[in-house]
Design an enzyme around this catalytic site. Structure first.
Site, PDB file in Angstrom:
ATOM      1  N   HIS A 115      36.804  32.729  -7.030  1.00 16.39           N
ATOM      2  CA  HIS A 115      36.368  33.267  -8.297  1.00 16.39           C
ATOM      3  C   HIS A 115      37.838  32.319  -9.138  1.00 16.39           C
ATOM      4  O   HIS A 115      37.539  32.001 -10.356  1.00 16.39           O
ATOM      5  CB  HIS A 115      36.543  34.537  -8.468  1.00 16.39           C
ATOM      6  CG  HIS A 115      35.128  34.978  -8.470  1.00 16.39           C
ATOM      7  ND1 HIS A 115      34.965  36.163  -7.987  1.00 16.39           N
ATOM      8  CD2 HIS A 115      33.918  34.677  -8.792  1.00 16.39           C
ATOM      9  CE1 HIS A 115      33.553  36.686  -7.923  1.00 16.39           C
ATOM     10  NE2 HIS A 115      32.798  35.556  -8.458  1.00 16.39           N
ATOM     11  N   ARG A 120      18.504  23.003 -21.359  1.00 17.58           N
ATOM     12  CA  ARG A 120      17.744  23.081 -20.103  1.00 17.58           C
ATOM     13  C   ARG A 120      17.401  24.570 -19.853  1.00 17.58           C
ATOM     14  O   ARG A 120      17.786  25.191 -19.483  1.00 17.58           O
ATOM     15  CB  ARG A 120      18.732  22.575 -19.041  1.00 17.58           C
ATOM     16  CG  ARG A 120      19.376  21.194 -18.971  1.00 17.58           C
ATOM     17  CD  ARG A 120      20.539  21.005 -17.745  1.00 17.58           C
ATOM     18  NE  ARG A 120      20.528  19.715 -17.383  1.00 17.58           N
ATOM     19  CZ  ARG A 120      21.584  18.878 -17.824  1.00 17.58           C
ATOM     20  NH1 ARG A 120      22.688  19.444 -18.599  1.00 17.58           N
ATOM     21  NH2 ARG A 120      21.775  17.701 -17.451  1.00 17.58           N
ATOM     22  N   ARG A 172      14.295  21.276 -23.869  1.00  5.93           N
ATOM     23  CA  ARG A 172      13.321  20.615 -22.747  1.00  5.93           C
ATOM     24  C   ARG A 172      12.580  21.883 -22.022  1.00  5.93           C
ATOM     25  O   ARG A 172      13.272  22.965 -21.860  1.00  5.93           O
ATOM     26  CB  ARG A 172      14.549  20.105 -21.860  1.00  5.93           C
ATOM     27  CG  ARG A 172      13.600  19.594 -20.646  1.00  5.93           C
ATOM     28  CD  ARG A 172      14.315  18.670 -19.417  1.00  5.93           C
ATOM     29  NE  ARG A 172      15.387  19.563 -18.672  1.00  5.93           N
ATOM     30  CZ  ARG A 172      16.252  19.212 -17.990  1.00  5.93           C
ATOM     31  NH1 ARG A 172      16.527  17.978 -17.914  1.00  5.93           N
ATOM     32  NH2 ARG A 172      16.858  20.069 -17.318  1.00  5.93           N
ATOM     33  N   GLU A 192      12.815   9.524 -17.999  1.00  3.97           N
ATOM     34  CA  GLU A 192      13.604   9.404 -16.764  1.00  3.97           C
ATOM     35  C   GLU A 192      13.140   9.120 -15.692  1.00  3.97           C
ATOM     36  O   GLU A 192      13.643   8.951 -14.355  1.00  3.97           O
ATOM     37  CB  GLU A 192      14.159  10.943 -16.719  1.00  3.97           C
ATOM     38  CG  GLU A 192      13.171  11.915 -16.722  1.00  3.97           C
ATOM     39  CD  GLU A 192      13.986  13.343 -16.744  1.00  3.97           C
ATOM     40  OE1 GLU A 192      14.995  13.416 -16.511  1.00  3.97           O
ATOM     41  OE2 GLU A 192      12.966  14.321 -16.916  1.00  3.97           O
ATOM     42  N   ASN A 197      20.421  10.614 -15.751  1.00  2.00           N
ATOM     43  CA  ASN A 197      20.778  10.878 -14.291  1.00  2.00           C
ATOM     44  C   ASN A 197      19.675  10.764 -13.654  1.00  2.00           C
ATOM     45  O   ASN A 197      19.550   9.970 -12.634  1.00  2.00           O
ATOM     46  CB  ASN A 197      20.971  12.420 -14.360  1.00  2.00           C
ATOM     47  CG  ASN A 197      22.123  12.847 -15.279  1.00  2.00           C
ATOM     48  OD1 ASN A 197      22.948  11.916 -15.813  1.00  2.00           O
ATOM     49  ND2 ASN A 197      22.062  14.060 -15.784  1.00  2.00           N
ATOM     50  N   ASP A 198      18.329  11.107 -13.955  1.00  2.00           N
ATOM     51  CA  ASP A 198      17.300  10.788 -13.085  1.00  2.00           C
ATOM     52  C   ASP A 198      16.623   9.476 -13.280  1.00  2.00           C
ATOM     53  O   ASP A 198      16.379   8.687 -12.159  1.00  2.00           O
ATOM     54  CB  ASP A 198      15.929  11.870 -13.502  1.00  2.00           C
ATOM     55  CG  ASP A 198      16.390  13.109 -12.957  1.00  2.00           C
ATOM     56  OD1 ASP A 198      16.758  13.237 -11.596  1.00  2.00           O
ATOM     57  OD2 ASP A 198      16.010  14.024 -13.599  1.00  2.00           O
ATOM     58  N   ARG A 258      20.050  11.525  -6.294  1.00  2.00           N
ATOM     59  CA  ARG A 258      21.219  11.743  -7.051  1.00  2.00           C
ATOM     60  C   ARG A 258      22.498  12.578  -6.348  1.00  2.00           C
ATOM     61  O   ARG A 258      23.533  12.818  -6.928  1.00  2.00           O
ATOM     62  CB  ARG A 258      21.014  12.297  -8.594  1.00  2.00           C
ATOM     63  CG  ARG A 258      20.322  13.537  -8.536  1.00  2.00           C
ATOM     64  CD  ARG A 258      19.617  13.834  -9.859  1.00  2.00           C
ATOM     65  NE  ARG A 258      20.504  14.579 -10.752  1.00  2.00           N
ATOM     66  CZ  ARG A 258      20.117  14.941 -11.953  1.00  2.00           C
ATOM     67  NH1 ARG A 258      18.641  14.711 -12.252  1.00  2.00           N
ATOM     68  NH2 ARG A 258      20.683  15.628 -12.506  1.00  2.00           N
ATOM     69  N   CYS A 318      20.623  11.885 -23.162  1.00  5.39           N
ATOM     70  CA  CYS A 318      21.101  13.064 -22.618  1.00  5.39           C
ATOM     71  C   CYS A 318      21.697  13.512 -21.323  1.00  5.39           C
ATOM     72  O   CYS A 318      21.993  14.248 -20.764  1.00  5.39           O
ATOM     73  CB  CYS A 318      20.004  14.251 -23.092  1.00  5.39           C
ATOM     74  SG  CYS A 318      18.615  14.359 -22.006  1.00  5.39           S
TER      75      CYS A 318
HETATM   76  C1  PEP Z   1      18.775  13.543 -16.664  1.00  6.14           C
HETATM   77  O1  PEP Z   1      17.959  13.422 -15.647  1.00  6.14           O
HETATM   78  O2  PEP Z   1      19.635  12.817 -16.962  1.00  6.14           O
HETATM   79  C2  PEP Z   1      18.828  14.871 -17.265  1.00  6.14           C
HETATM   80  C3  PEP Z   1      19.593  14.952 -18.670  1.00  6.14           C
HETATM   81  O3  PEP Z   1      18.309  15.837 -16.668  1.00  6.14           O
HETATM   82  P1  PEP Z   1      18.838  16.621 -15.497  1.00  6.14           P
HETATM   83  O4  PEP Z   1      20.273  15.955 -15.337  1.00  6.14           O
HETATM   84  O5  PEP Z   1      18.866  18.158 -16.112  1.00  6.14           O
HETATM   85  O6  PEP Z   1      17.857  16.327 -14.346  1.00  6.14           O
HETATM   86 MG    MG Z   2      16.554  14.995 -15.225  1.00  6.75          MG
END
Ligand code: PEP
Ligand code: MG
Length: 971
Positions: free
Chosen positions: A587, A694, A731, A824, A847-848, A858, A895
């Site tokens: 913690h 999210r 989302r 994505e 990210n995706d 990832r 995003c």
């Molecule tokens: C992404 O994939 O870039 C995204 C913003 O969604 P998450 O990271 O929640 O999958």
């Molecule tokens: Mg994503």
């Protein structure tokens, strides 16, 4: 151990070979209803992957991970083959133990078998004894003979005993419970004069007639006087053959090193055991958390042993989260006996010419799971926390060598950041109080008053904090404080005549000791929370415990830090915290991260030798502490920090200014949210709206799907806080892949990221999605709201979603909703011109998009570092998306994490992205960076990025100065 019945044991069977033997066992498992048809094939496949031979004529055939679902009931079948069965590689099996196990029971069975596998004589008995009862007794450990036992459950900390006779009686009871002593030994134990080893440590030993030998360690809460010396620790040994000799050697070693007092100073039973067991290991070391959910069972252990055998170096492995000693990495059975589970820290020590290479290879192999699947989150942790501690000729058990100027020591990153300041070592809180006190009623009243005072303190803190993590921890501390059992136990002590302090300490220490012996690292780490609460009450009762706060800037160094200590720190003085012990999941570490205090943990006892005021550089990102660095190193670190600090301060001061380029283009900078309650903080960080809420995190907070009203309240909370001028993009539920949801189960998938994820899952649960849309529409109540769908891959999905929305929206005629999709998946980027005709906006999830474009998971332990969203391949997909959107007059936002990176944000701006949404901490810096740019410079940068040949080349691209400074700020 699972219960073995006589029916589970076949004393004599025959098989012409391994396949026949395994089939015979599989048939028995199936006939008893433990497994379904098909498990046999799983067992045979498993055997082909790696032999299940363990040693000494024993094998443990079992199914593959895939065939676990065919297990109906966990169980074992023991089949002996007196004539032996050839098991490959020249090995012959006389006893095969077939296992049907769904999950981790498998590991515990293996662990319990290690005593037979490691003991040749016992294994012989197993193969040849005449009755099923004896087989059962051997396997269950009941027939184990001749062991010398020393575990944390044989250590009593803070015992109430006040005389030698009480202490020895307690030690005798411990030995008796371990069946390491018989009745007449007890009498000898009491009659034998104890021997003074020095530094408060006493030893008493008896030669036992019992089957096992054992040690018991008792530490009185207050020192007891014996023959003019203090008794701080009593060690009682029942000897058995020569098996107790290593313990005596270890005690001699500690005495010669003048370190016996570590036994009295240990706060945890586990530490006492470690001090008594640790052998002298010389060499280089590596500490690596185990990232596999099934722990170090036979297959990964076999892989580790195989790797170790490929090196000349001697290699030992110790499980820092158990009380077993270090074992040779070449022995599969010894490795299994470590009982290492997910998250346990393995300390690998290697000595020899190729030690460094061995450690590097082993570290990588462990991080990659040793052939087993790794748990997301732990895999990154394992990769990033594998720390090589170059000890040269020093060892864990060697005397702690005082740190010298120029030394560098390593730790683990509890919270990131860099600091330079003089170090001050804070000692553990110590309270002095009487054992016994006046009337019980008065003591009980004192205790109640103290508890009530601490409750009030905690409640006040709870009310005044805006930090959610801190609030959760305080709430948990309140629960502990008011735990009825802890209170009742303390009261019982007081009624027997003990002081309120004494009774309270006994009670919380007992609870903390049980907690820290938990095999689960996370649970064990919570022992410090109990002591934290306990010490608060002691401080209240005694009026002691407040250490003198250092009035200048400093790095705080301590053994371990409690959450309340972190939250009480004066952040204007404490630049960083460094601890000898502690873990990254504590913690305190969670709090340090949210409060932005650099925290380096697990640096070892050496760090406590720092002289007060020694200048240090703590670099939690590089996981190092530099002692009294030379002027050049200090200057360099100071310059970097000053630059970073000034930039961060300037950016923070101007966080509410919009991100307008020098030539007047406004980029909307928004926040990514995972909880409605964080919205105020996001606004305070300068966000111009929420670009990605999210919503799955709302669902994850509930054991069942949240009700319509619960969902509505969450969205309304965010909309209300944002007001009319700041937009909100929600989302829809994005689970599956890395985020499973218990009440929306999906079949186990080989590749969850390529499976039923995001909108693919929502389309299978249309009522849930409709309820979410319903909740969103009622929360918006006519206000502007943007909704976007994750993981959209083709136009049919989008159209199905649109149709569902149209169905729900009929009931809300005044709605003001824009609908978009996340880009994505590469197919969506490639088809962006088709989607752009039908949607209101795109938000790119880099990210995706990166994971799917580069075909890199990832969370992959080794590869994820290469999955840099700045890769020109990803940028080209973004470029393609923006162009398609422009052609159809819709806007594009980003995003994913790339938007949080100032360099990435500049490139995205140049590519024509209109809105960037990021973690709130990144907002001030990104805004400040964009304000320095002209759109021309950004476009030029983007163009060069698209033409670059690699991520590295994009990262290295400079902004062209002429462009950067060319624009005159408009508007
Ligand atoms: C992404 O994939 O870039 C995204 C913003 O969604 P998450 O990271 O929640 O999958
Ligand atoms: Mg994503």
């Amino acid at each position: 151990m699972l219960k073995l019945t006589p029916e589970d044991i076949t004393l004599s069977a025959q098989a012409a070979g391994k396949v026949e033997a395994i089939s015979l066992i599989a048939d028995q498992l199936q006939a008893d209803g433990m497994v379904e048809a098909g498990y046999r094939e799983g067992m045979l496949t498993r055997e082909q992957q790696t032999s299940t031979y363990l040693g000494n004529g024993i094998a443990i055939p079992h199914g593959t991970t895939d065939t676990r679902e065919l297990v109906r009931e966990t169980g074992l079948k023991v089949v002996r083959f007196p004539a032996g069965v050839e098991w490959g590689a020249g090995q012959t099996v006389y006893t095969a133990i077939g296992i049907a196990a769904r999950s981790d029971e498998h590991l515990s069975i293996l662990r319990q078998l290690t005593h037979v596998i490691a003991d040749e004589q016992l294994a012989q008995r197993l193969h040849s004894c005449s009755g099923v009862e004896e087989v059962r007794a051997i396997l269950s450990g009941e027939a184990k003979r001749g062991a010398f036992l020393l575990g944390a459950d044989q250590v009593r900390m803070h015992s109430v005993a006040t005389s030698y006779s009480e202490l020895v009686a307690l030690a005798g009871a411990i030995l008796w419970n371990k069946q390491a002593i018989i009745q007449q030994d007890l009498i000898s134990l009491y009659a034998t004069p104890p021997q003074y080893l020095g530094e408060g440590v006493w030893l008493v030993a008896v030669a036992s007639q019992a089957d096992n030998g054992a040690a018991a360690v008792v530490q009185p809460a207050q020192p007891v006087s014996l023959y003019g010396n203090s008794l701080d620790v009593l060690i009682a040994i029942s000897t058995h053959n020569d098996q107790h000799l290593p313990l005596l050697e270890r005690l001699t070693e500690l005495k010669l090193e003048g370190r016996l007092k570590v036994l009295a100073e240990s706060r945890r039973a586990l530490d006492v055991v470690r001090h008594l067991l640790v052998q002298k290991l010389d060499g280089q070391q590596l500490i690596c958390p185990l990232p596999m959910s099934h722990g170090l069972h036979a297959r990964p252990a076999a892989n580790l042993a195989r790797i170790a055998k490929g090196f000349e170096a001697e290699i030992w492995v110790e499980n820092l989260d158990s009380d077993s000693p270090a074992v040779s990495a070449r022995s599969v059975t010894k490795l299994i006996s470590l009982g290492a589970q997910l998250g346990h820290r393995l300390q690998i020590t290697a000595e020899g010419a190729d030690a460094a290479a061995a450690l590097a290879t082993i570290g990588e192999a462990i991080s990659a799971g040793l052939g087993d699947p790794v748990v997301r989150g732990f895999q990154q942790q394992a990769a990033s926390e594998a720390v090589v501690v170059a000890l040269e000729s020093e060892s864990v058990s060697a005397p702690v060598v005082r740190l010298q100027a120029g030394d560098t020591i390593s730790g683990l990153t509890g919270a990131p950041g860099v600091a330079i300041a003089p170090a001050y070592v804070m000692s553990e809180p110590k309270f002095e109080f009487a054992h016994q006190a006046g009337p019980a009623s008065a003591e009980l009243a004192r205790l109640q008053t103290a508890v009530a005072a601490v409750e009030e303190q905690l409640n006040k803190r709870l009310e005044s904090t805006a930090n959610t993590e801190l609030a959760q921890i305080i709430a948990m501390h309140l629960e502990l404080l008011l735990d009825p059992e802890m209170q009742q136990e303390a009261e019982q002590h007081v009624r027997r005549g003990d002081s309120a302090e004494w009774g309270w300490q006994q009670s919380f220490e007992a609870l903390a000791s049980v907690q820290e012996q938990s095999k689960e690292l996370l649970l064990a780490e919570r022992a410090i929370d109990i002591r934290d609460v306990g010490n608060r009450v002691l401080a209240q009762l005694t009026g002691q415990g407040g250490s003198d706060a250092i009035q200048t800037e400093h790095v705080l160094v301590c053994q371990e830090i409690a959450p309340s200590e972190i939250s009480d720190l004066d952040l204007s003085k404490v630049r960083a915290v460094v601890t000898a012990a502690g873990g990254v999941t504590s913690h305190a570490a969670i709090l340090a991260r949210t409060l932005g205090i650099p925290l380096l943990v697990g640096c070892g006892p050496q760090v406590l030798t720092l002289e007060p005021g020694t200048p240090v550089i703590v670099d939690c990102d590089a996981r190092t502490l530099k002692v009294a660095p030379d002027q050049a190193a200090l200057d360099q670190a100071r310059a970097t920090m000053a630059r970073e600090k000034a930039l961060a301060e300037q950016a923070y001061a101007s966080r509410f200014e919009p991100a307008v380029t020098t030539d007047g283009h406004h980029i909307e900078v928004m926040a990514n949210l995972t909880a409605a309650k964080s919205v105020d903080k996001a606004i305070d960080h300068g966000c111009e709206g929420v670009g990605l809420f999210r919503s799955e995190f709302i669902y994850m907070d509930y054991p069942q799907e949240p009700t319509l009203e619960e969902q509505r309240a969450e969205y309304a909370r965010v909309l209300d806080a944002l007001g009319a001028d700041r937009p909100l993009i929600v989302r829809t539920l994005d689970v599956g892949g890395d985020k499973p949801l218990p009440y929306m189960p999906i079949d186990k998938e080989e590749n969850p990221f390529l499976g039923v994820r995001g909108i693919r899952l929502s389309l299978r649960y249309p009522e849930t999605l409709k309820r979410q849309l319903h909740a969103l529409l009622t929360a918006a109540n006519g206000r502007l709201l943007r909704i976007m769908f994750p993981m959209v891959t083709d136009i049919h999905e989008w159209r199905a979603l649109r149709a569902m929305f149209d169905e729900v929206v009929v009931d809300y005629p005044g709605s003001n909703i824009e609908l978009g999709i996340m880009i994505e998946v590469p197919s969506a980027a490639l088809m962006a011109d088709i989607f752009a005709k039908e949607v209101d906006f795109f938000s790119i999830g880099t990210n995706d998009l990166t994971q799917y474009a580069l075909a890199i998971d990832r969370g992959h332990p080794e590869l994820s570092r290469q999955a840099d969203s700045i890769n020109p391949a990803v940028l080209r997909l973004i470029d393609m998306t923006v162009r398609a959107a422009d052609r159809h007059g819709i806007w594009v936002g980003v995003c994913g994490e790339l938007a949080s990176d100032p360099h990435g944000a500049a490139i995205l701006t140049g590519l024509g992205v209109k809105e960037l949404s990021m973690s709130m901490r990144a907002i001030p810096r990104v805004k400040a960076h964009l304000r320095q740019l002209s759109m021309q410079a950004a476009r030029d940068l983007a163009e060069r990025a698209l033409a670059a040949d690699s991520s590295e080349a994009v990262r290295a691209l400079p902004l062209l100065e002429t462009d950067k400074l060319a624009g005159v700020r408009h508007g």
